[in-house]
Write a protein that holds these residues in place. Sequence first.
Motif, PDB file in Angstrom:
ATOM      1  N   HIS A 198      32.823  37.564  37.832  1.00  0.00           N
ATOM      2  CA  HIS A 198      33.432  36.361  38.416  1.00  0.00           C
ATOM      3  C   HIS A 198      34.135  36.707  39.739  1.00  0.00           C
ATOM      4  O   HIS A 198      34.029  35.967  40.722  1.00  0.00           O
ATOM      5  CB  HIS A 198      34.455  35.765  37.444  1.00  0.00           C
ATOM      6  CG  HIS A 198      33.856  34.961  36.330  1.00  0.00           C
ATOM      7  ND1 HIS A 198      33.017  33.895  36.557  1.00  0.00           N
ATOM      8  CD2 HIS A 198      34.003  35.057  34.982  1.00  0.00           C
ATOM      9  CE1 HIS A 198      32.659  33.369  35.390  1.00  0.00           C
ATOM     10  NE2 HIS A 198      33.245  34.053  34.420  1.00  0.00           N
ATOM     11  N   TYR A 199      34.863  37.827  39.722  1.00  0.00           N
ATOM     12  CA  TYR A 199      35.610  38.225  40.919  1.00  0.00           C
ATOM     13  C   TYR A 199      34.658  38.523  42.080  1.00  0.00           C
ATOM     14  O   TYR A 199      34.880  38.074  43.210  1.00  0.00           O
ATOM     15  CB  TYR A 199      36.463  39.453  40.609  1.00  0.00           C
ATOM     16  CG  TYR A 199      37.268  39.946  41.783  1.00  0.00           C
ATOM     17  CD1 TYR A 199      38.487  39.362  42.105  1.00  0.00           C
ATOM     18  CD2 TYR A 199      36.796  40.981  42.583  1.00  0.00           C
ATOM     19  CE1 TYR A 199      39.223  39.810  43.198  1.00  0.00           C
ATOM     20  CE2 TYR A 199      37.529  41.424  43.672  1.00  0.00           C
ATOM     21  CZ  TYR A 199      38.739  40.839  43.964  1.00  0.00           C
ATOM     22  OH  TYR A 199      39.457  41.274  45.053  1.00  0.00           O
ATOM     23  N   LEU A 200      33.603  39.268  41.794  1.00  0.00           N
ATOM     24  CA  LEU A 200      32.643  39.610  42.849  1.00  0.00           C
ATOM     25  C   LEU A 200      31.910  38.366  43.354  1.00  0.00           C
ATOM     26  O   LEU A 200      31.565  38.279  44.531  1.00  0.00           O
ATOM     27  CB  LEU A 200      31.640  40.639  42.329  1.00  0.00           C
ATOM     28  CG  LEU A 200      32.216  42.039  42.032  1.00  0.00           C
ATOM     29  CD1 LEU A 200      31.134  42.956  41.479  1.00  0.00           C
ATOM     30  CD2 LEU A 200      32.840  42.643  43.289  1.00  0.00           C
ATOM     31  N   ARG A 201      31.704  37.413  42.468  1.00  0.00           N
ATOM     32  CA  ARG A 201      31.095  36.150  42.916  1.00  0.00           C
ATOM     33  C   ARG A 201      32.040  35.445  43.888  1.00  0.00           C
ATOM     34  O   ARG A 201      31.594  34.839  44.875  1.00  0.00           O
ATOM     35  CB  ARG A 201      30.785  35.252  41.720  1.00  0.00           C
ATOM     36  CG  ARG A 201      30.115  33.947  42.108  1.00  0.00           C
ATOM     37  CD  ARG A 201      29.550  33.228  40.883  1.00  0.00           C
ATOM     38  NE  ARG A 201      28.970  31.940  41.277  1.00  0.00           N
ATOM     39  CZ  ARG A 201      29.613  30.789  41.240  1.00  0.00           C
ATOM     40  NH1 ARG A 201      30.863  30.743  40.788  1.00  0.00           N
ATOM     41  NH2 ARG A 201      29.031  29.674  41.617  1.00  0.00           N
ATOM     42  N   ALA A 217      35.722  30.673  41.447  1.00  0.00           N
ATOM     43  CA  ALA A 217      35.274  31.942  40.873  1.00  0.00           C
ATOM     44  C   ALA A 217      36.473  32.857  40.575  1.00  0.00           C
ATOM     45  O   ALA A 217      36.519  33.520  39.525  1.00  0.00           O
ATOM     46  CB  ALA A 217      34.307  32.640  41.833  1.00  0.00           C
ATOM     47  N   TYR A 218      37.446  32.887  41.483  1.00  0.00           N
ATOM     48  CA  TYR A 218      38.645  33.702  41.243  1.00  0.00           C
ATOM     49  C   TYR A 218      39.437  33.151  40.058  1.00  0.00           C
ATOM     50  O   TYR A 218      40.003  33.918  39.269  1.00  0.00           O
ATOM     51  CB  TYR A 218      39.523  33.729  42.494  1.00  0.00           C
ATOM     52  CG  TYR A 218      38.905  34.483  43.657  1.00  0.00           C
ATOM     53  CD1 TYR A 218      38.343  35.739  43.481  1.00  0.00           C
ATOM     54  CD2 TYR A 218      38.892  33.935  44.948  1.00  0.00           C
ATOM     55  CE1 TYR A 218      37.774  36.428  44.544  1.00  0.00           C
ATOM     56  CE2 TYR A 218      38.331  34.622  46.011  1.00  0.00           C
ATOM     57  CZ  TYR A 218      37.777  35.872  45.812  1.00  0.00           C
ATOM     58  OH  TYR A 218      37.218  36.548  46.860  1.00  0.00           O
ATOM     59  N   LEU A 219      39.469  31.820  39.938  1.00  0.00           N
ATOM     60  CA  LEU A 219      40.147  31.214  38.795  1.00  0.00           C
ATOM     61  C   LEU A 219      39.443  31.605  37.497  1.00  0.00           C
ATOM     62  O   LEU A 219      40.091  31.932  36.496  1.00  0.00           O
ATOM     63  CB  LEU A 219      40.168  29.693  38.949  1.00  0.00           C
ATOM     64  CG  LEU A 219      40.750  28.893  37.767  1.00  0.00           C
ATOM     65  CD1 LEU A 219      42.191  29.290  37.509  1.00  0.00           C
ATOM     66  CD2 LEU A 219      40.643  27.405  38.033  1.00  0.00           C
ATOM     67  N   LEU A 235      44.184  36.369  41.000  1.00  0.00           N
ATOM     68  CA  LEU A 235      45.250  35.378  41.140  1.00  0.00           C
ATOM     69  C   LEU A 235      45.715  35.306  42.593  1.00  0.00           C
ATOM     70  O   LEU A 235      45.994  34.215  43.114  1.00  0.00           O
ATOM     71  CB  LEU A 235      46.412  35.752  40.220  1.00  0.00           C
ATOM     72  CG  LEU A 235      47.441  34.655  39.923  1.00  0.00           C
ATOM     73  CD1 LEU A 235      46.780  33.454  39.271  1.00  0.00           C
ATOM     74  CD2 LEU A 235      48.551  35.198  39.028  1.00  0.00           C
ATOM     75  N   LEU A 236      45.804  36.457  43.251  1.00  0.00           N
ATOM     76  CA  LEU A 236      46.184  36.498  44.665  1.00  0.00           C
ATOM     77  C   LEU A 236      45.192  35.700  45.509  1.00  0.00           C
ATOM     78  O   LEU A 236      45.586  34.843  46.321  1.00  0.00           O
ATOM     79  CB  LEU A 236      46.229  37.957  45.140  1.00  0.00           C
ATOM     80  CG  LEU A 236      46.269  38.174  46.653  1.00  0.00           C
ATOM     81  CD1 LEU A 236      47.586  37.663  47.233  1.00  0.00           C
ATOM     82  CD2 LEU A 236      46.072  39.668  46.978  1.00  0.00           C
ATOM     83  N   LYS A 237      43.910  35.954  45.323  1.00  0.00           N
ATOM     84  CA  LYS A 237      42.902  35.304  46.164  1.00  0.00           C
ATOM     85  C   LYS A 237      42.734  33.836  45.803  1.00  0.00           C
ATOM     86  O   LYS A 237      42.360  33.027  46.658  1.00  0.00           O
ATOM     87  CB  LYS A 237      41.583  36.067  46.061  1.00  0.00           C
ATOM     88  CG  LYS A 237      41.711  37.481  46.627  1.00  0.00           C
ATOM     89  CD  LYS A 237      40.395  38.130  46.956  1.00  0.00           C
ATOM     90  CE  LYS A 237      40.633  39.467  47.662  1.00  0.00           C
ATOM     91  NZ  LYS A 237      39.386  40.089  48.134  1.00  0.00           N
ATOM     92  N   LEU A 238      43.029  33.490  44.560  1.00  0.00           N
ATOM     93  CA  LEU A 238      43.047  32.081  44.194  1.00  0.00           C
ATOM     94  C   LEU A 238      44.146  31.362  44.971  1.00  0.00           C
ATOM     95  O   LEU A 238      43.926  30.286  45.533  1.00  0.00           O
ATOM     96  CB  LEU A 238      43.284  31.928  42.692  1.00  0.00           C
ATOM     97  CG  LEU A 238      43.575  30.510  42.188  1.00  0.00           C
ATOM     98  CD1 LEU A 238      42.427  29.563  42.517  1.00  0.00           C
ATOM     99  CD2 LEU A 238      43.855  30.532  40.687  1.00  0.00           C
ATOM    100  N   GLY A 239      45.332  31.967  45.014  1.00  0.00           N
ATOM    101  CA  GLY A 239      46.441  31.369  45.760  1.00  0.00           C
ATOM    102  C   GLY A 239      46.121  31.245  47.236  1.00  0.00           C
ATOM    103  O   GLY A 239      46.405  30.203  47.854  1.00  0.00           O
TER     104      GLY A 239
END
Length: 281
Positions: A198-201, A217-219, A235-239
């Motif tokens: 998910h993170y790499l996506r 995807a980050y969520l 969580l950082l990149k989602l924010g």
Amino acid sequence: MMRLGLALILTLLPVLGHAQDRTQTLADIRAELSALAAEFNALKAELVSSGAATSGAAGGDALTRMDTIEATLARLTARTEEVELKLNRVVSDGTNRIGDIEYRLCEATEGCDPATLGSTPALGGEVAAATPAPAADPVAAGVTTAPATGGAELAVSEQQDFDRAKEVLGTGDFRTAADLLATFTQSYPGGPLTQEAHYLRGEALTGLGDTAGAARAYLDAFSAAPEGTFAADALLKLGEGLGKLGQVPEACVTLGEVGLRFPGSMAATQATVAMQGFRCQ
């Protein structure tokens, strides 16, 4: 009194042993405390009915000590119930927040209809185990397994599919990588590599300039394992993604959670810098 002490020790041993088991729930602990209290009361009644408590055979202050132990058991039970209630509130609040973020991301994504969104799985929830099917011989079925980090096992095809998607991402072909990783997470849900996929996506979609898709995807990466290896960065990149989408209040809350959940991490430091950039209060 020696018999009473020995019985209490033998009864406590399973509780102490299970306390080291991360899979045990608070409900299990509360049930064991209740069982321990019942056993203790039975032993206390036996001591009183035998006359040992008043004859001096068990010690002059035996009943006082037993009353103290009984009060301690009651406090432990009450404390366990209090922690369980707080945990349930945290799970409920976290699940609602994730559901709200999913709704807002869907609104910001072209072609996404919020009405089609299903219910948000409980944060940290586990999928109920299905009735196990008869074990098949992996050799006879032509399937082999490879060890994964943490002792889990991966089908060789699972590892190969993941490595292939990761390799494509490394070449800069973000579209193909995103598609491969999406297929992977659908094919192997809940696997040891699902969170990283998910993170790499999210990284691939970021490379494509699809901020809303990347945020989703980050969520998904964070929701898959809130304490996992990629949880802090997800969580950082989602924010950061929410901020770029104009959802600044939600971005500030999300970035603030990074420092609360992962204090001292590099992600927490980066979240602080991002919050300054978004002028979070």
